[in-house]
Motif scaffolding. Sequence first.
Motif, mmCIF file in Angstrom:
data_model
loop_
_atom_site.group_PDB
_atom_site.id
_atom_site.type_symbol
_atom_site.label_atom_id
_atom_site.label_comp_id
_atom_site.label_asym_id
_atom_site.label_seq_id
_atom_site.Cartn_x
_atom_site.Cartn_y
_atom_site.Cartn_z
ATOM 1 N N LYS A 4 8.491 2.438 24.836
ATOM 2 C CA LYS A 4 9.379 3.507 24.400
ATOM 3 C C LYS A 4 10.803 2.950 24.379
ATOM 4 N N TYR A 5 11.319 2.724 23.189
ATOM 5 C CA TYR A 5 12.651 2.131 23.061
ATOM 6 C C TYR A 5 13.691 3.030 23.728
ATOM 7 N N LEU A 6 14.491 2.437 24.617
ATOM 8 C CA LEU A 6 15.507 3.152 25.405
ATOM 9 C C LEU A 6 14.896 4.275 26.236
ATOM 10 N N ASN A 7 13.595 4.125 26.546
ATOM 11 C CA ASN A 7 12.862 5.116 27.345
ATOM 12 C C ASN A 7 12.860 6.509 26.719
ATOM 13 N N GLN A 8 12.954 6.563 25.391
ATOM 14 C CA GLN A 8 12.897 7.848 24.694
ATOM 15 C C GLN A 8 11.460 8.094 24.225
ATOM 16 N N GLN A 16 10.531 19.404 23.868
ATOM 17 C CA GLN A 16 11.735 20.027 24.415
ATOM 18 C C GLN A 16 12.530 20.751 23.326
ATOM 19 N N CYS A 17 12.671 20.111 22.189
ATOM 20 C CA CYS A 17 13.427 20.722 21.088
ATOM 21 C C CYS A 17 12.732 21.974 20.561
ATOM 22 N N LEU A 18 11.403 21.927 20.462
ATOM 23 C CA LEU A 18 10.661 23.091 19.996
ATOM 24 C C LEU A 18 10.773 24.255 20.968
ATOM 25 N N MET A 19 10.709 23.955 22.251
ATOM 26 C CA MET A 19 10.842 25.010 23.259
ATOM 27 C C MET A 19 12.230 25.629 23.237
ATOM 28 N N GLN A 20 13.237 24.800 23.038
ATOM 29 C CA GLN A 20 14.616 25.267 23.017
ATOM 30 C C GLN A 20 15.060 25.756 21.635
ATOM 31 N N ARG A 21 14.155 25.638 20.661
ATOM 32 C CA ARG A 21 14.421 26.074 19.290
ATOM 33 C C ARG A 21 15.701 25.447 18.732
ATOM 34 N N LYS A 22 15.767 24.140 18.868
ATOM 35 C CA LYS A 22 16.892 23.400 18.321
ATOM 36 C C LYS A 22 16.384 22.104 17.712
ATOM 37 N N LEU A 23 17.196 21.510 16.874
ATOM 38 C CA LEU A 23 16.849 20.239 16.254
ATOM 39 C C LEU A 23 17.411 19.083 17.066
ATOM 40 N N PHE A 24 16.660 18.003 17.100
ATOM 41 C CA PHE A 24 17.013 16.844 17.916
ATOM 42 C C PHE A 24 18.293 16.184 17.419
ATOM 43 N N CYS A 25 19.194 15.900 18.344
ATOM 44 C CA CYS A 25 20.385 15.086 18.097
ATOM 45 C C CYS A 25 20.325 13.905 19.054
ATOM 46 N N ASP A 26 20.226 12.715 18.523
ATOM 47 C CA ASP A 26 19.981 11.511 19.323
ATOM 48 C C ASP A 26 21.256 11.077 20.051
ATOM 49 N N PRO A 27 21.309 11.192 21.380
ATOM 50 C CA PRO A 27 22.511 10.772 22.106
ATOM 51 C C PRO A 27 22.705 9.266 22.126
ATOM 52 N N SER A 28 21.637 8.505 21.894
ATOM 53 C CA SER A 28 21.741 7.048 21.933
ATOM 54 C C SER A 28 22.165 6.443 20.588
ATOM 55 N N PHE A 29 22.142 7.251 19.527
ATOM 56 C CA PHE A 29 22.603 6.800 18.212
ATOM 57 C C PHE A 29 23.178 8.028 17.505
ATOM 58 N N PRO A 30 24.325 8.489 17.983
ATOM 59 C CA PRO A 30 24.870 9.775 17.520
ATOM 60 C C PRO A 30 25.408 9.713 16.100
ATOM 61 N N ALA A 31 25.546 10.877 15.502
ATOM 62 C CA ALA A 31 26.070 10.990 14.139
ATOM 63 C C ALA A 31 27.590 10.884 14.163
ATOM 64 N N THR A 32 28.084 9.676 14.453
ATOM 65 C CA THR A 32 29.508 9.413 14.565
ATOM 66 C C THR A 32 29.846 8.114 13.840
ATOM 67 N N PHE A 33 31.132 7.811 13.726
ATOM 68 C CA PHE A 33 31.565 6.581 13.067
ATOM 69 C C PHE A 33 31.043 5.341 13.779
ATOM 70 N N GLY A 34 30.866 5.436 15.100
ATOM 71 C CA GLY A 34 30.375 4.288 15.847
ATOM 72 C C GLY A 34 29.002 3.838 15.398
ATOM 73 N N SER A 35 28.179 4.755 14.904
ATOM 74 C CA SER A 35 26.854 4.391 14.410
ATOM 75 C C SER A 35 26.917 3.813 13.005
ATOM 76 N N ALA A 164 18.754 0.341 11.896
ATOM 77 C CA ALA A 164 20.174 0.275 12.253
ATOM 78 C C ALA A 164 20.358 0.567 13.739
ATOM 79 N N LYS A 165 19.552 1.468 14.265
ATOM 80 C CA LYS A 165 19.665 1.828 15.684
ATOM 81 C C LYS A 165 19.363 0.642 16.594
ATOM 82 N N VAL A 166 18.271 -0.063 16.327
ATOM 83 C CA VAL A 166 17.917 -1.185 17.201
ATOM 84 C C VAL A 166 18.872 -2.363 17.030
ATOM 85 N N ASN A 167 19.676 -2.338 15.952
ATOM 86 C CA ASN A 167 20.650 -3.400 15.717
ATOM 87 C C ASN A 167 22.089 -2.961 15.973
#
Length: 411
Positions: A4-8, A16-35, A164-167
């Motif tokens: 499991k890459y990065l233990n995810q 968890q997302c289905l129970m919380q009724r939300k869509l997954f947002c990856d904290p290890s590769f966030p939707a930001t300029f850094g990615s 892109a995430k693994v790199n």
Amino acid sequence: MANKYLNQDYETLRSQCLMQRKLFCDPSFPATFGSLGFDELGPNSNNTKGVEWKRPGELCSKPQFIISGATRTDVCQGALGDCWLMAAIASLTINKDILARVIYPEQNFTDKYAGIFRFQLWQYGKWEEVVVDDLLPTINGKLLFVNSADQNEFWSALLEKAYAKVNGCYENLSGGHASEAQEDFTGGIAEWFSLNNAPSNLFDIVKKALSRGSLLSTSISVNYVGKERLTQEQLVEKHAYSITDATEVQAKHGQFKLVRLRNPWGHKEWTGAWSDCSKDWSQVSPEVKAKLFHSAEDGEFCTNPQFRVKLDIDSQGDDKCSVLIALMQKGARKAKQTVLPIGFYIYKYKGKQNVLLGCEDLQGSVARSHFSNKREVYQRFDLPLAEYFIIPATFEPNQEASFLLRVFSEK
């Protein structure tokens, strides 16, 4: 069993997302300029102005992971210098077993959809299961990087994001060798041959490698510093191509060894001997041509019907006309047949009166529709006043379908 890459863990995160009724947002590769990157794709770069991260459901009404099977034409390079990765992904589609291991083709946007997808990549001796969210970088509602010819299909864009995430970021994918990605898709070892010093049986090696499911690519190596340049035959120097087939053809004047290449750009094709419009094909029987799927990958229709239209009413106030074009596939449901992916191309008419477009006229369309396996494909265009040819087509070569073409304009 993959790590499991990065233990995810995909199943845990999706639940968890289905129970919380939300869509997954990856904290290890966030939707930001850094990615995105740090220099040419950094926060102060002109290349990233106006970038918005959007999910496929925000880009189209019915997104799909794969449409009618993953094919090499699903891989069209975007605004990133990762043709080497695109060539590897395109060659990956030739081997369905390897493809299924890498992309998990059963994924979709309907059954327990939670905005999370997973891929399997080989990384330094271990298989890693890599999860990503489906937030993708866009500009003006269009994918910034790799995209499929069908605007509703997203497996290649999500695979590029996982890579892109693994790199580290997307910019780290700029420049490279296809063999690197091919090793990461297979866990195999890449062999390299120079045509300047190639073994005499190289063609046989290529044929055997393809028959065994190996992933092959090629490029033109040059020493100059700078951007890619075109050769006289329209090959691109310093650019990676995937090798998709190798075969021997019996023609009138002997036997020829042919290798088929795929340009990740989806355009710029070889124009030399045995190219799509070459007279060499006149030496080959229709049966052989059909067997080889002799057709341009991005649309070469000397045989497809051509419909000529004239736009002469200025409906925009800028010497342009708004026109709605609809292509409908006939009778598939009644005949209990699969609806083929269809679409159309628009070419500016520059020829003589009552003369259809030839090969030399079909090198670049002025516009095209998306391709979809729906009964009808339609799209509105604002085109300069002129005469045009509309050429309907199936997405894959050598498929036939009955159709109805409708054109609506201000006149």
